[in-house]
Design a protein around this motif. Structure first.
Motif, PDB file in Angstrom:
ATOM      1  N   TYR A 103       0.818  -1.219   0.000  1.00 42.11           N
ATOM      2  CA  TYR A 103       0.000   0.000   0.000  1.00 42.11           C
ATOM      3  C   TYR A 103       0.851   1.270   0.000  1.00 42.11           C
ATOM      4  CZ  TYR A 103      -3.480  -3.466   1.270  1.00 42.11           C
ATOM      5  OH  TYR A 103      -4.276  -4.584   1.282  1.00 42.11           O
ATOM      6  N   SER A 104       1.954   1.208  -0.671  1.00 45.45           N
ATOM      7  CA  SER A 104       2.866   2.343  -0.720  1.00 45.45           C
ATOM      8  C   SER A 104       2.539   3.267  -1.884  1.00 45.45           C
ATOM      9  CB  SER A 104       4.307   1.845  -0.820  1.00 45.45           C
ATOM     10  OG  SER A 104       4.415   0.824  -1.791  1.00 45.45           O
ATOM     11  N   GLY A 105       2.956   4.521  -1.736  1.00 42.80           N
ATOM     12  CA  GLY A 105       2.769   5.475  -2.808  1.00 42.80           C
ATOM     13  C   GLY A 105       3.950   5.451  -3.758  1.00 42.80           C
ATOM     14  N   ASP A 106       3.803   6.173  -4.863  1.00 42.19           N
ATOM     15  CA  ASP A 106       4.916   6.228  -5.796  1.00 42.19           C
ATOM     16  C   ASP A 106       6.073   6.984  -5.156  1.00 42.19           C
ATOM     17  OD1 ASP A 106       2.607   8.317  -6.762  1.00 42.19           O
ATOM     18  OD2 ASP A 106       4.588   9.253  -6.740  1.00 42.19           O
ATOM     19  N   SER A 107       7.289   6.576  -5.494  1.00 45.28           N
ATOM     20  CA  SER A 107       8.468   7.192  -4.905  1.00 45.28           C
ATOM     21  C   SER A 107       9.597   7.247  -5.921  1.00 45.28           C
ATOM     22  CB  SER A 107       8.932   6.409  -3.679  1.00 45.28           C
ATOM     23  OG  SER A 107      10.187   6.892  -3.216  1.00 45.28           O
ATOM     24  N   PRO A 108      10.327   8.366  -5.986  1.00 41.72           N
ATOM     25  CA  PRO A 108      11.485   8.462  -6.876  1.00 41.72           C
ATOM     26  C   PRO A 108      12.776   7.951  -6.244  1.00 41.72           C
ATOM     27  CG  PRO A 108      11.104  10.570  -5.860  1.00 41.72           C
ATOM     28  CD  PRO A 108      10.026   9.655  -5.357  1.00 41.72           C
ATOM     29  N   ASN A 109      12.671   7.508  -4.993  1.00 37.62           N
ATOM     30  CA  ASN A 109      13.857   7.115  -4.242  1.00 37.62           C
ATOM     31  C   ASN A 109      14.150   5.634  -4.445  1.00 37.62           C
ATOM     32  OD1 ASN A 109      15.834   6.583  -2.362  1.00 37.62           O
ATOM     33  ND2 ASN A 109      14.888   7.806  -0.758  1.00 37.62           N
ATOM     34  N   ALA A 110      15.307   5.320  -4.986  1.00 37.86           N
ATOM     35  CA  ALA A 110      15.658   3.920  -5.252  1.00 37.86           C
ATOM     36  C   ALA A 110      15.687   3.086  -3.978  1.00 37.86           C
ATOM     37  CB  ALA A 110      17.011   3.849  -5.959  1.00 37.86           C
ATOM     38  N   PHE A 111      15.953   3.716  -2.844  1.00 41.20           N
ATOM     39  CA  PHE A 111      16.028   2.959  -1.592  1.00 41.20           C
ATOM     40  C   PHE A 111      14.661   2.453  -1.136  1.00 41.20           C
ATOM     41  CE2 PHE A 111      20.399   3.405  -0.749  1.00 41.20           C
ATOM     42  CZ  PHE A 111      20.789   4.655  -1.182  1.00 41.20           C
ATOM     43  N   ALA A 112      13.602   2.968  -1.729  1.00 35.11           N
ATOM     44  CA  ALA A 112      12.254   2.507  -1.379  1.00 35.11           C
ATOM     45  C   ALA A 112      11.919   1.191  -2.052  1.00 35.11           C
ATOM     46  CB  ALA A 112      11.218   3.558  -1.781  1.00 35.11           C
ATOM     47  N   TYR A 113      12.741   0.760  -2.990  1.00 29.19           N
ATOM     48  CA  TYR A 113      12.440  -0.420  -3.782  1.00 29.19           C
ATOM     49  C   TYR A 113      13.292  -1.596  -3.330  1.00 29.19           C
ATOM     50  CZ  TYR A 113       9.911   2.905  -6.560  1.00 29.19           C
ATOM     51  OH  TYR A 113       9.025   3.874  -6.956  1.00 29.19           O
ATOM     52  N   ALA A 114      12.591  -2.708  -3.055  1.00 29.85           N
ATOM     53  CA  ALA A 114      13.267  -3.880  -2.511  1.00 29.85           C
ATOM     54  C   ALA A 114      13.622  -4.910  -3.570  1.00 29.85           C
ATOM     55  CB  ALA A 114      12.384  -4.531  -1.452  1.00 29.85           C
ATOM     56  N   TYR A 115      12.948  -4.862  -4.701  1.00 28.56           N
ATOM     57  CA  TYR A 115      13.148  -5.887  -5.725  1.00 28.56           C
ATOM     58  C   TYR A 115      13.409  -5.221  -7.075  1.00 28.56           C
ATOM     59  CZ  TYR A 115      10.977  -8.557  -2.015  1.00 28.56           C
ATOM     60  OH  TYR A 115      10.692  -9.105  -0.799  1.00 28.56           O
ATOM     61  N   TRP A 116      14.318  -5.833  -7.827  1.00 37.10           N
ATOM     62  CA  TRP A 116      14.737  -5.260  -9.111  1.00 37.10           C
ATOM     63  C   TRP A 116      14.817  -6.350 -10.177  1.00 37.10           C
ATOM     64  CZ3 TRP A 116      15.951  -0.013  -9.640  1.00 37.10           C
ATOM     65  CH2 TRP A 116      15.961   0.724  -8.454  1.00 37.10           C
ATOM     66  N   GLY A 117      14.476  -5.936 -11.400  1.00 39.56           N
ATOM     67  CA  GLY A 117      14.666  -6.836 -12.520  1.00 39.56           C
ATOM     68  C   GLY A 117      16.088  -6.765 -13.044  1.00 39.56           C
ATOM     69  N   GLN A 118      16.361  -7.524 -14.077  1.00 41.59           N
ATOM     70  CA  GLN A 118      17.697  -7.586 -14.655  1.00 41.59           C
ATOM     71  C   GLN A 118      17.955  -6.476 -15.663  1.00 41.59           C
ATOM     72  OE1 GLN A 118      20.238  -9.750 -13.670  1.00 41.59           O
ATOM     73  NE2 GLN A 118      18.732  -9.965 -12.030  1.00 41.59           N
ATOM     74  N   GLY A 119      16.901  -5.823 -16.116  1.00 43.20           N
ATOM     75  CA  GLY A 119      17.055  -4.707 -17.033  1.00 43.20           C
ATOM     76  C   GLY A 119      16.861  -5.085 -18.492  1.00 43.20           C
TER      77      GLY A 119
END
Length: 126
Positions: A103-119
């Motif tokens: 239930y989080s809002g949008d954020s421009p801060n990379a530290f708010a994101y726990a999971y990442w794709g490979q790109g």
């Protein structure tokens, strides 16, 4: 565990368009805010766009406003980035990211994101 897989990158001429997709699996996609980041060679990863868990709000980097649109299909567990009027400076690896808190809002801060794709690579030629 959350898996994110990006697709849709490629080579395009300046002024062209691409649509990136990010397929998510592993948890309830609809509860988490999502974002797109990019990284050009020799540069740090930077924020591109983000969307809240409900899709009701979105945020964009100034450099892509009015050219890029982020959206999500919660039923299909897909995140999109429609990119129009592409410029050579848009070149880079584009990463999909998911926040770790529900239930989080949008954020421009990379530290708010726990999971990442490979790109997925986007190359815009002049």
């Amino acid at each position: 565990q959350v898996q994110l897989v990006e697709s849709g990158g490629g080579l395009v001429q300046a002024g062209g368009s691409l649509r990136l997709s990010c397929a998510a699996s592993g948890r309830t996609f609809s509860l988490y805010a999502m974002g797109w980041f990019r990284q050009a060679p020799g540069k740090e990863r930077e924020f591109v766009a983000a969307i809240s868990w409900s899709g009701g709000s979105a945020d964009y980097a100034d450099s892509v406003k009015r050219r890029f649109t982020i959206s999500r299909d919660n039923a299909k567990k897909l995140l999109y980035l429609q990119m129009n009027s592409l410029k050579p400076e848009d070149t880079g690896a584009y990463y999909c990211a998911a926040q770790g808190r529900a239930y989080s809002g949008d954020s421009p801060n990379a530290f708010a994101y726990a999971y990442w794709g490979q790109g997925t690579q986007v190359t815009v030629s002049s």
